[in-house]
Structure formats: C-alpha cells, structure tokens
Design an enzyme around this catalytic site. Structure first.
Site, short mmCIF file in Angstrom:
data_model
loop_
_atom_site.label_atom_id
_atom_site.label_comp_id
_atom_site.label_asym_id
_atom_site.label_seq_id
_atom_site.Cartn_x
_atom_site.Cartn_y
_atom_site.Cartn_z
N HIS A 22 0.87 -1.18 0.00
CA HIS A 22 0.00 0.00 0.00
C HIS A 22 0.90 1.23 0.00
O HIS A 22 1.55 1.56 0.99
CB HIS A 22 -0.90 -0.01 1.23
CG HIS A 22 -1.97 1.04 1.21
ND1 HIS A 22 -3.08 0.95 0.40
CD2 HIS A 22 -2.09 2.22 1.88
CE1 HIS A 22 -3.85 2.01 0.59
NE2 HIS A 22 -3.27 2.79 1.48
N LYS A 167 -10.01 7.01 -3.68
CA LYS A 167 -8.98 7.98 -3.35
C LYS A 167 -7.64 7.50 -3.91
O LYS A 167 -7.31 6.31 -3.80
CB LYS A 167 -8.89 8.19 -1.84
CG LYS A 167 -7.97 9.34 -1.47
CD LYS A 167 -8.18 9.80 -0.04
CE LYS A 167 -7.44 8.95 0.95
NZ LYS A 167 -7.44 9.53 2.30
N LYS A 169 -3.52 7.97 -3.82
CA LYS A 169 -2.36 8.47 -3.08
C LYS A 169 -1.34 8.99 -4.09
O LYS A 169 -0.79 8.23 -4.89
CB LYS A 169 -1.75 7.36 -2.24
CG LYS A 169 -2.64 6.89 -1.09
CD LYS A 169 -2.67 7.92 0.03
CE LYS A 169 -3.38 7.39 1.26
NZ LYS A 169 -3.37 8.35 2.37
N ASP A 198 -5.09 12.28 -2.33
CA ASP A 198 -4.43 12.59 -1.07
C ASP A 198 -2.95 12.79 -1.35
O ASP A 198 -2.27 11.88 -1.81
CB ASP A 198 -4.63 11.43 -0.08
CG ASP A 198 -4.03 11.73 1.29
OD1 ASP A 198 -3.52 12.85 1.50
OD2 ASP A 198 -4.09 10.84 2.16
N GLU A 224 -6.87 16.25 -0.66
CA GLU A 224 -6.54 16.11 0.77
C GLU A 224 -5.12 16.55 1.04
O GLU A 224 -4.17 16.07 0.41
CB GLU A 224 -6.74 14.65 1.19
CG GLU A 224 -6.48 14.39 2.66
CD GLU A 224 -6.81 12.96 3.06
OE1 GLU A 224 -6.43 12.57 4.17
OE2 GLU A 224 -7.44 12.24 2.26
N ASP A 249 -6.16 17.03 6.86
CA ASP A 249 -5.94 15.75 7.52
C ASP A 249 -4.78 15.87 8.49
O ASP A 249 -4.97 16.00 9.70
CB ASP A 249 -5.69 14.65 6.50
CG ASP A 249 -5.41 13.30 7.16
OD1 ASP A 249 -5.77 13.14 8.35
OD2 ASP A 249 -4.85 12.41 6.51
N LYS A 273 -10.43 11.54 12.47
CA LYS A 273 -9.70 10.32 12.82
C LYS A 273 -9.63 10.21 14.33
O LYS A 273 -9.09 11.10 15.01
CB LYS A 273 -8.29 10.34 12.22
CG LYS A 273 -8.28 10.28 10.70
CD LYS A 273 -6.88 10.24 10.14
CE LYS A 273 -6.91 10.06 8.62
NZ LYS A 273 -5.55 10.04 8.03
N GLU A 327 -13.62 6.39 4.82
CA GLU A 327 -12.68 5.47 4.18
C GLU A 327 -12.30 4.36 5.17
O GLU A 327 -11.13 3.98 5.29
CB GLU A 327 -11.45 6.18 3.65
CG GLU A 327 -10.64 6.93 4.68
CD GLU A 327 -9.41 7.57 4.08
OE1 GLU A 327 -8.30 7.05 4.30
OE2 GLU A 327 -9.55 8.61 3.41
#
Length: 373
Positions: A22, A167, A169, A198, A224, A249, A273, A327
């Site tokens: 990831h 989303k 990255k 993001d 983001e 974030d 979060k 998410e």
C-alpha cells in the site's frame, strides 16, 4: 456505593499481512501493525481497543512500539483502580498526566467504551449519543501507482458493489506524472464514481496552485492535505482559490487544531480520525467544531483493523451528515483477522453492529499466532 474498577490493562503488538503493498507519499506498507489493548474490569467484563499508525514514525509522532511502551509504563498504571464506568474521568486523568499520545489514548478510550457497552447491553454508538444510521459509505484507496491496474481495480469494486468512492495516493512522483495518472483514472470511471486525491503534504504551494486547478477542472472531487500542515497561510490561500475543495488531515492533530483551522478558513472539509484526536469521544468534539463552522465532514482512517475501524464507525454513525462518506476500509486491506467475525461490507457500505460494545470478539488463537513475540 461500589464502583466497577479497572483491574488490568494488557497490550500486544500484532503484525498482519496485507493483500498488496500500500503506497503512500511517505511510505509503502508491506504489512499492517496493530496494538491491541485489553482492559479487564472487576465485574469480569473485558473491553478491547486498538491503536494503529500508518508507517510507524514516517507518518506521525507515535509508533506501535512507543504506543505499547507508553500504555504499559505510563498511561495504563494511571487507570488501574479507577472507575471503569466513568470514561470521562478516566480520559481527563490521562490528559492531565500526559501530553499528546492521542493514538494510545484512543485505543484505551475505545476499550473502556467497549466494556461499558457490554456492561449496559448497548452498542458503543448509543453511549456516544445515539446512531442516526446503521451503515456508512466507504471509499477505497487505489495505491498501486499503475494507471491501468488502478482502473481495473476500481472497475472490479464497482462491479461487486463494494466501493464507488476512490482515493488516489499521490505526491511521491513528479507532479505532472501524478496529474496525468489521476486524470486518466477519472476519465475512465466518469460519473460512475467519485475520485479524490491525497497528497500527504508533498507539494509546496507553488506546485499546489497549478495542480489543484488542473485537478478541479478535470472532475476530481476533493484534494486532501496538498501542502505542509505548518504552512497555515498557504492552506488558507489554496482553500480560497482551488476549484476542488481542500480537506485537512495531517493539519488536525488535536481538537484544538480543528478550532484553529476553522477560525482561519484553512479547509472546507475535515478528515475525522479517532487516533489523531484521542478517541471516539474526542473526534466528535472536532466534528461539532466543523459543523458549527459550516465545514463538511469525512470519516478518515489510519488503516486500522476491525477493532479500530468499528470504534470509528460507532462514532461516525452518530453524526448528522457525512457529506464525503468515510474510508473505513482497513480490514479489507488485511488477509487475516484476529476477531471471530469480520466487519460486514455490502452495497458500498460498512454495516455497524447493534450488539453490545463494539460488537466484536477476539479470536484468541489467531491473536496468539500473529502477536509479535
């Protein structure tokens, strides 16, 4: 009047394999590491919680190892002998004695909430004010970095009705390459899906000015944390001129940060979060600040496993509006589980249990197998 007391607190680090690497801007995850917290009370009830980071110290100030050490040596002993049912007093005690450590505190608060829910026969959502929905729409992160592969993965998720929010990255590559990648994916998916990005703070303001314009002009729904959380004035300027809304974030590391961002007008969306605010109760304070300021909400994740994910979900189902969904896909990234029944995802939603506490039971055999020795 007798109280139910906190008798013991145990932590264990668990390393779980993921379905694929990831890739984030600052780190590539090859596995996910969870800190599982077990709070045992004098009435025989045990509450479970989870503290999870992304990429250890590459993301923030806490690592799995520091979380375990600080709970074992500092935070846990402060709670022993305290009233297990008075979660407010317990967390105030921790906040007075220890600065920061929001990931560790979040796991402890989640465990106390789980125990209290079991004690009263109520789901955690009802302890947090009462749910207004039973499920949450969940986004999926496309993080392979390969355009064709990401498109194929998104098409599969649409076909099986698991995700329609995606989303990407970006930020680790050259800006133009990232823009080409994102725009191609949005073009392939069209109006069938929402595409967001993001950047994880990896652009400077000069890069972000042009990139945000291009992304907004090409149908990207939100951007983001494009620039450093330290550059508050730059965040304000970007939020004013970007055609796509800017989501904060990394800028939110506490409830106080949320107030300051709202006052400055530095973002039009807040990522919620529990780990970064200090627990499910704390994240709802951030949500209240956002709602009062007219800022939209998004239910974020630290890619927690089942326990941390449902601790977040129980908080998020109490919110009146989650304009941008959530998410909470962390468990779907894992190939193994340490609970007896995995969270249920169907029809683009995560279902939130109505059973007491978080609605989860540890699988002792699997927990022992994956625990770090």
């Amino acid at each position: 009047m007798s109280h139910t007391l906190i008798e013991s607190i145990q932590t264990v680090i668990v390393d779980l394999p993921t379905i694929r690497p990831h890739k984030l801007a600052m780190h590539t995850m090859q596995q996910q590491t969870l800190v599982i917290i077990r709070v045992r009370c004098s009435d025989g009830i045990e509450g479970i919680g989870e503290s999870t980071t992304i990429g250890g110290l590459a993301y923030g100030n806490e690592s799995p190892e520091s979380i375990k050490t600080n709970i074992d040596s500092h935070l846990g002993p402060l709670l022993l002998g305290q009233d297990a049912a008075n979660i407010n007093a317990a967390m105030l005690r921790l906040d007075k004695a220890a600065k920061g450590n929001t990931f560790a505190k979040s796991g402890l608060e989640s465990a106390l909430l789980d125990a209290q829910g079991k004690r009263l026969g109520l789901p955690v959502s009802e302890l947090l004010g009462g749910r207004v929905r039973d499920s949450l729409e969940v986004a999926w992160t496309l993080a392979s970095g390969d355009t064709a592969r990401d498109v194929a993965e998104a098409e599969q998720m649409l076909d099986i009705r698991r995700h329609r929010l995606f989303k990407l990255k970006i930020g680790a590559n050259e800006v133009n390459a990232d823009l080409k990648h994102v725009i191609a994916i949005k073009k392939a998916l069209g109006e069938r899906a929402s595409v967001r990005v993001d950047v994880n703070q990896y652009w400077d303001e000069s890069q972000a000015i042009r990139a945000c314009q291009m992304l907004g002009d090409n149908g990207i729904d939100l951007i983001e944390q494009p620039i450093s959380r330290i550059n508050r004035a730059g965040q304000v300027r970007l939020n004013q001129r970007s055609p796509a809304p800017i989501m904060a974030d990394e800028s939110i590391e506490s409830v106080e940060d949320a107030f300051s961002l709202a006052a400055d007008g530095a973002a039009s969306i807040f990522a919620l979060k529990i780990a970064k605010n200090g627990g499910p109760r704390a994240v709802l304070r951030t949500a209240q600040i956002a709602e009062a300021a007219g800022i939209a909400l998004y239910g974020g994740t630290m890619l927690e496993g089942a326990i941390g994910t449902l601790a977040s979900a129980h908080a998020f189902v109490t919110l009146n509006t989650l304009t941008w969904g959530t998410e909470l896909f962390g468990p779907l990234l894992l190939t193994e589980e340490i609970v007896t029944e995995a969270p249920v995802y169907r029809d683009f939603q995560l279902e939130v249990p109505r059973t007491p506490g978080l609605g989860l039971t540890l699988d002792e055999e699997r927990l022992a197998f994956f625990s770090r020795k």
